[in-house]
Design a protein around this motif. Structure first.
Motif, mmCIF file in Angstrom:
data_model
loop_
_atom_site.group_PDB
_atom_site.id
_atom_site.type_symbol
_atom_site.label_atom_id
_atom_site.label_comp_id
_atom_site.label_asym_id
_atom_site.label_seq_id
_atom_site.Cartn_x
_atom_site.Cartn_y
_atom_site.Cartn_z
ATOM 1 N N GLU A 182 -2.306 -2.840 -3.283
ATOM 2 C CA GLU A 182 -2.191 -3.443 -4.608
ATOM 3 C C GLU A 182 -1.414 -4.755 -4.543
ATOM 4 N N LYS B 36 -2.589 5.682 -1.329
ATOM 5 C CA LYS B 36 -3.180 4.866 -2.390
ATOM 6 C C LYS B 36 -3.776 3.591 -1.814
ATOM 7 N N GLU B 37 -4.509 2.876 -2.668
ATOM 8 C CA GLU B 37 -5.103 1.615 -2.242
ATOM 9 C C GLU B 37 -4.055 0.501 -2.249
ATOM 10 N N GLN C 10 0.847 -1.184 0.000
ATOM 11 C CA GLN C 10 0.000 0.000 0.000
ATOM 12 C C GLN C 10 0.884 1.236 0.000
#
Length: 125
Positions: free
Chosen positions: A46, A43-44, A39
């Motif tokens: 991934e 941001k998300e 992460q």
């Protein structure tokens, strides 16, 4: 309960290398599909890489292909991620994850039941 403990994160210059490890405190580690996610700041989470129970199938996210290598040692209940040619955009909290299944590894974090606490990787330019 399955406990996952990551280690190996830190600060490294661009172009450098790091090796992350994840120890799984649970019997039958070999029955788990394992993966790494990350992460980045703001941001998300991934997908980074995943490995089947026997290590025969490996999956990588597009941004890390050719630079990162996932591996596992079932005798030591350990998952590893070797990261080479690191870039500033690799900066993130890295998590190991486990899924009790015989199915192929998944790219989705929703499919993983158990998670470590995360380890910070910071790549300076």
């Amino acid at each position: 309960q399955v406990q996952l403990v990551e280690s190996g994160g830190g600060l490294v210059q661009a172009g450098g290398s790091l090796r992350l490890s994840c120890v799984v405190f649970r019997r039958a580690f070999s029955q788990y599909v394992m993966a790494w996610f990350r992460q980045p700041p703001g941001k998300e989470r991934e997908f980074v890489a995943a490995i089947s129970w026997n290590g025969a199938s490996l999956y990588y996210g597009d941004s890390v292909k050719g630079r990162f290598t996932i591996s596992r040692d079932n005798a030591k209940n350990t998952l590893s991620l070797r990261m080479n040619s690191l870039k500033p955009e690799d900066t993130a909290v890295y998590y190991c994850a486990a899924r009790a299944t015989a199915a192929p590894p998944s790219y989705s974090d929703y499919d993983y039941e158990y998670w470590g606490q995360g380890t910070q990787v910071t790549v300076s330019s």
